[in-house]
Each structure stands twice: as C-alpha cells, then as structure tokens.
Design a protein around this motif. Structure first.
Motif, PDB file in Angstrom:
ATOM      1  N   GLN A 242       0.921  -0.933  -0.022  1.00 32.41           N
ATOM      2  CA  GLN A 242      -0.146   0.258  -0.391  1.00 32.41           C
ATOM      3  C   GLN A 242       0.573   1.288  -0.141  1.00 32.41           C
ATOM      4  OE1 GLN A 242      -2.466  -0.581   3.148  1.00 32.41           O
ATOM      5  NE2 GLN A 242      -3.757  -1.596   2.207  1.00 32.41           N
ATOM      6  N   GLN A 243       2.447   1.143   0.310  1.00 25.03           N
ATOM      7  CA  GLN A 243       3.243   2.314   0.337  1.00 25.03           C
ATOM      8  C   GLN A 243       2.932   2.728  -1.338  1.00 25.03           C
ATOM      9  OE1 GLN A 243       3.343   4.536   2.533  1.00 25.03           O
ATOM     10  NE2 GLN A 243       2.098   2.826   3.657  1.00 25.03           N
ATOM     11  N   GLY A 244       3.211   1.433  -1.581  1.00 27.50           N
ATOM     12  CA  GLY A 244       3.730   1.578  -3.570  1.00 27.50           C
ATOM     13  C   GLY A 244       4.717   0.589  -3.521  1.00 27.50           C
ATOM     14  N   ILE A 245       5.423  -0.380  -2.687  1.00 25.88           N
ATOM     15  CA  ILE A 245       6.145  -0.905  -3.026  1.00 25.88           C
ATOM     16  C   ILE A 245       6.428  -2.853  -3.543  1.00 25.88           C
ATOM     17  CG2 ILE A 245       8.693  -1.496  -1.645  1.00 25.88           C
ATOM     18  CD1 ILE A 245       8.298   0.574   0.132  1.00 25.88           C
ATOM     19  N   GLY A 246       6.421  -3.036  -3.998  1.00 26.82           N
ATOM     20  CA  GLY A 246       6.919  -4.510  -5.081  1.00 26.82           C
ATOM     21  C   GLY A 246       5.185  -4.799  -4.902  1.00 26.82           C
ATOM     22  N   PHE A 247       5.014  -6.468  -5.286  1.00 28.36           N
ATOM     23  CA  PHE A 247       4.249  -6.429  -5.798  1.00 28.36           C
ATOM     24  C   PHE A 247       3.843  -7.783  -4.709  1.00 28.36           C
ATOM     25  CE2 PHE A 247       6.900  -9.223  -8.266  1.00 28.36           C
ATOM     26  CZ  PHE A 247       6.379 -10.999  -8.520  1.00 28.36           C
ATOM     27  N   CYS A 248       2.791  -9.285  -4.232  1.00 27.90           N
ATOM     28  CA  CYS A 248       2.594 -10.137  -3.992  1.00 27.90           C
ATOM     29  C   CYS A 248       1.697 -11.298  -5.016  1.00 27.90           C
ATOM     30  CB  CYS A 248       2.709  -9.912  -2.504  1.00 27.90           C
ATOM     31  SG  CYS A 248       2.708 -11.435  -1.106  1.00 27.90           S
ATOM     32  N   TRP A 249       2.262 -12.840  -4.729  1.00 29.44           N
ATOM     33  CA  TRP A 249       1.444 -13.441  -4.759  1.00 29.44           C
ATOM     34  C   TRP A 249      -0.253 -13.665  -3.657  1.00 29.44           C
ATOM     35  CZ3 TRP A 249      -0.627 -15.990  -9.364  1.00 29.44           C
ATOM     36  CH2 TRP A 249      -0.158 -15.408 -10.032  1.00 29.44           C
ATOM     37  N   LEU A 250      -1.238 -13.473  -3.078  1.00 26.84           N
ATOM     38  CA  LEU A 250      -2.377 -13.434  -1.840  1.00 26.84           C
ATOM     39  C   LEU A 250      -3.376 -14.263  -1.800  1.00 26.84           C
ATOM     40  CD1 LEU A 250      -1.770  -9.928  -0.477  1.00 26.84           C
ATOM     41  CD2 LEU A 250      -0.037 -11.769   0.327  1.00 26.84           C
ATOM     42  N   PRO A 251      -3.683 -14.407  -0.993  1.00 30.91           N
ATOM     43  CA  PRO A 251      -4.945 -15.751  -1.237  1.00 30.91           C
ATOM     44  C   PRO A 251      -5.590 -14.452  -1.256  1.00 30.91           C
ATOM     45  CG  PRO A 251      -3.575 -15.661   1.144  1.00 30.91           C
ATOM     46  CD  PRO A 251      -2.801 -15.260   0.604  1.00 30.91           C
ATOM     47  N   GLU A 252      -6.835 -14.905  -1.784  1.00 34.01           N
ATOM     48  CA  GLU A 252      -8.169 -14.024  -2.074  1.00 34.01           C
ATOM     49  C   GLU A 252      -8.831 -13.860  -0.383  1.00 34.01           C
ATOM     50  OE1 GLU A 252     -11.598 -14.776  -5.563  1.00 34.01           O
ATOM     51  OE2 GLU A 252     -11.710 -15.719  -3.697  1.00 34.01           O
ATOM     52  N   TYR A 253      -8.505 -14.467   0.693  1.00 30.68           N
ATOM     53  CA  TYR A 253      -9.469 -14.114   1.589  1.00 30.68           C
ATOM     54  C   TYR A 253      -9.223 -12.986   2.454  1.00 30.68           C
ATOM     55  CZ  TYR A 253      -6.181 -15.828   5.095  1.00 30.68           C
ATOM     56  OH  TYR A 253      -5.402 -16.107   5.962  1.00 30.68           O
ATOM     57  N   THR A 254      -7.019 -12.510   2.067  1.00 27.93           N
ATOM     58  CA  THR A 254      -6.882 -11.702   2.886  1.00 27.93           C
ATOM     59  C   THR A 254      -7.075 -10.543   1.610  1.00 27.93           C
ATOM     60  OG1 THR A 254      -4.812 -12.217   1.420  1.00 27.93           O
ATOM     61  CG2 THR A 254      -4.977 -13.089   3.869  1.00 27.93           C
ATOM     62  N   LEU A 255      -7.644 -10.301   0.433  1.00 29.62           N
ATOM     63  CA  LEU A 255      -7.455  -9.312  -0.002  1.00 29.62           C
ATOM     64  C   LEU A 255      -8.873  -8.423  -0.327  1.00 29.62           C
ATOM     65  CD1 LEU A 255      -5.440 -10.989  -2.977  1.00 29.62           C
ATOM     66  CD2 LEU A 255      -4.732  -8.723  -1.264  1.00 29.62           C
ATOM     67  N   ILE A 256      -9.663  -8.806   0.636  1.00 31.97           N
ATOM     68  CA  ILE A 256     -11.070  -8.604   0.189  1.00 31.97           C
ATOM     69  C   ILE A 256     -11.554  -6.842   0.301  1.00 31.97           C
ATOM     70  CG2 ILE A 256     -14.023  -8.650   1.248  1.00 31.97           C
ATOM     71  CD1 ILE A 256     -13.061 -11.665   0.981  1.00 31.97           C
ATOM     72  N   GLU A 257     -10.853  -6.616   1.521  1.00 34.63           N
ATOM     73  CA  GLU A 257     -10.818  -5.120   1.807  1.00 34.63           C
ATOM     74  C   GLU A 257     -10.073  -3.928   1.472  1.00 34.63           C
ATOM     75  OE1 GLU A 257     -13.524  -3.847   4.048  1.00 34.63           O
ATOM     76  OE2 GLU A 257     -13.954  -5.912   3.784  1.00 34.63           O
ATOM     77  N   ALA A 258      -9.117  -4.741   0.893  1.00 37.64           N
ATOM     78  CA  ALA A 258      -7.891  -3.644  -0.248  1.00 37.64           C
ATOM     79  C   ALA A 258      -8.276  -3.674  -1.170  1.00 37.64           C
ATOM     80  CB  ALA A 258      -7.266  -4.318  -0.599  1.00 37.64           C
ATOM     81  N   PHE A 259      -9.254  -4.884  -1.823  1.00 35.59           N
ATOM     82  CA  PHE A 259      -9.330  -4.437  -3.451  1.00 35.59           C
ATOM     83  C   PHE A 259     -10.869  -4.025  -3.560  1.00 35.59           C
ATOM     84  CE2 PHE A 259      -8.486  -8.923  -5.266  1.00 35.59           C
ATOM     85  CZ  PHE A 259      -7.627  -8.473  -5.510  1.00 35.59           C
TER      86      PHE A 259
END
Length: 301
Positions: free
Chosen positions: A231-248
């Motif tokens: 969220q600081q604009g640094i890098g990329f990452c593979w993450l499971p969907e359940y952790t990304l709901i709010e960020a999406f």
C-alpha cells in the motif's frame, strides 16, 4: 499443614441456596431435605464466625460479607469440578492438549467457525494453534508434531480430506509500475521486480513454488505486513483471496494481468499425521472441521 474448617459441599449448598432463591427451592434442585441444607449453612457460618445469609420473608439474601466470600467460593467449586472432569477425561484418554497446525493461506473464517462449534465440547483441553507457511506445513505432517494439520498439499504416505479451494492473486498498488502496463505481463518481466514473500516456517525451507522467482525479495512474516508494504507502492505479492477483500474494495490493491497465469488455485486438506493414535478430542475436532468445510464452487471477486 493447614486444615480447612469448611468443606466444598458446604460452599456448594450455599451457592445453591443463593442461586435458586431459598432453602426450599435449593432442596428441590439438590434432592436434599430443607433441614439438611439449613444445617449445612448454619454450620458453615459458625465455623467461619461470619454471617453469610440473612432470611427476609421466605427468601435468603447474601450479606455484604457473604457476597465477597461466595464470589471467591464459586472459583473454588469450579476449580474442583474442572479437576474432577480432568481426571475423568484422562481416564478416558481425552487429550489435555491438542495441537492444530494451519497453513497461513487457509481462510480463517472456516477455521474459526469450527473452533467455535468445538469449544463447548472440548472438556477443558488446551488448544495450541500454530500458523505454518509453505514447507513448514508439510514439515508439521511429516514430523508429526501436530495432532491435526490443514495443508495445501498432502505429503507422500499420508491421507487427507478435502476442505476447500483458495485462489491466489498477484497484486500491487494501483500506482506501481506493473499496474501501468496494458498488455499481459510476461513472467520474465515480473521476475525483474521486487517481490514481497511470506517467510517459510520450516526449519529447512525448500523452495518449490514457481511463483517465487524474483531475485529481488523482501521477506515478511505475515500477509498483513505484505499488504501494508504494498500500500506504500512497494513491490508485488501473491496473496490468498480472503486476505484481499478489503483492499480490493478500497481500491488500495489491484490484480496483475500476467500472461498465462491470472491466478493460482490451492486445494486445502485436513490431515491427521498420527491417524492410528488419534485421541477422542482430536477426533471430535477433526469431525467438526469436516462438517463445516467449504467445498462449494469459487465465486470470483
């Protein structure tokens, strides 16, 4: 050695008289005579030299001193009950502690629902829940240090019951350089960018996953840290969907369009590494996790 003046039974009778609103009501509940209860409480007060109850009309009320002492006595009687139940559980080979190893990528809402359902029947067994990552989860199975394991693969020589399928996405901040590319990203190009990876929990990590190709890496201990960094604009990452709901939803992270690999699916399994020696508490938790498993079709975000 100190010798107690009072007995556990006296305190239990006092508790019943208060909880049920009087001697007659308590006598009916305990299947004892009212006179025996009255005698027990009177003797208790005489032994202590403190008035614990006062009777107004037909109802018994605690005195101020009685409130303080009964509050402490409730802990005492509960501890005695727990101790007696523990002895019974040990006699029935009920485990005093159950260790559950859970791959960090397994959706936590499924796990917590199973634990909530299991808790009322756990008989006081201590639960040790250990988060594991990548080959650390496999290690928990192979080395059999956990009673139950929720893993993303089944090691050779073991059996597992399917639980659910979770989807992993490569994500980054909307302002990141990778997010600005219109055409699908070549895997070789992706490997040139900084990748945030989750630390393998194994004592001897073995890098098997094809998505861990970047030479530039920052390693973190959990998904939340990875999200905060991206969220600081640094890098990329593979993450499971359940952790990304709010960020999406907040549009703080976006999915990357990668050529030939828009997502990765991981199937999770419930494994009992010591299946031939599984205890009754572990078996009950095993069945509860299976009863609440989510094998339904995936719904994309």
């Amino acid at each position: 050695m100190y010798r107690a003046k009072t007995t556990i039974e006296q305190w239990r009778i006092l508790q019943a008289v208060v909880d049920f609103g009087g001697y007659a009501q308590a006598a009916a509940q305990l299947n004892k005579s009212q006179s025996s209860l009255n005698h027990a409480v009177t003797k208790l007060q005489d032994q202590l030299g403190v008035a614990l109850l006062e009777v107004i009309g037909r109802k018994a009320y605690l005195t101020e001193a009685g409130e303080v002492m009964l509050r402490r006595a409730r802990h005492l009687t509960q501890n005695i009950q727990d101790l007696e139940e523990l002895a019974s559980n040990i006699n029935q080979n009920w485990e005093p502690e159950i260790t559950l190893a859970v791959d960090l990528a397994y959706p936590r809402q499924y796990l917590y629902s199973a634990l909530k359902a299991f808790q009322p029947y756990s008989r006081g067994s201590r639960m040790k829940i250990v988060n594991t990552v990548i080959t650390g989860t496999e290690e928990a199975v192979v080395e059999k240090w956990a009673d139950l394991v929720i893993a993303g693969n089944i090691p050779k020589g073991f059996l597992g019951e399917p639980l659910c399928q979770e989807y992993f996405y490569a994500v980054c901040h909307p302002d990141h350089e990778l997010a600005q590319l219109n055409s699908p990203i070549e895997p070789s190009e992706l490997a040139q960018h900084l990748q945030i990876v989750i630390k393998d929990s194994a004592r001897l990590p073995q890098e098997k996953q094809g998505w861990l190709k970047s030479e530039q890496r920052w390693t973190v201990s959990d998904f939340h840290c990875a999200i905060d960094i991206m969220q600081q604009g640094i890098g990329f990452c593979w993450l499971p969907e359940y952790t990304l709901i709010e960020a999406f939803k907040a549009k703080q992270l976006i999915k990357l369009n990668i050529k030939g690999s828009s997502f990765r699916a991981v199937s999770f399994y419930l494994i009992a590494p010591k299946a031939d020696k599984i205890g009754p508490g572990t078996d009950m938790l095993y069945q509860q996790i299976l009863a609440l498993r989510q094998c339904n079709a995936h719904e994309a975000l």
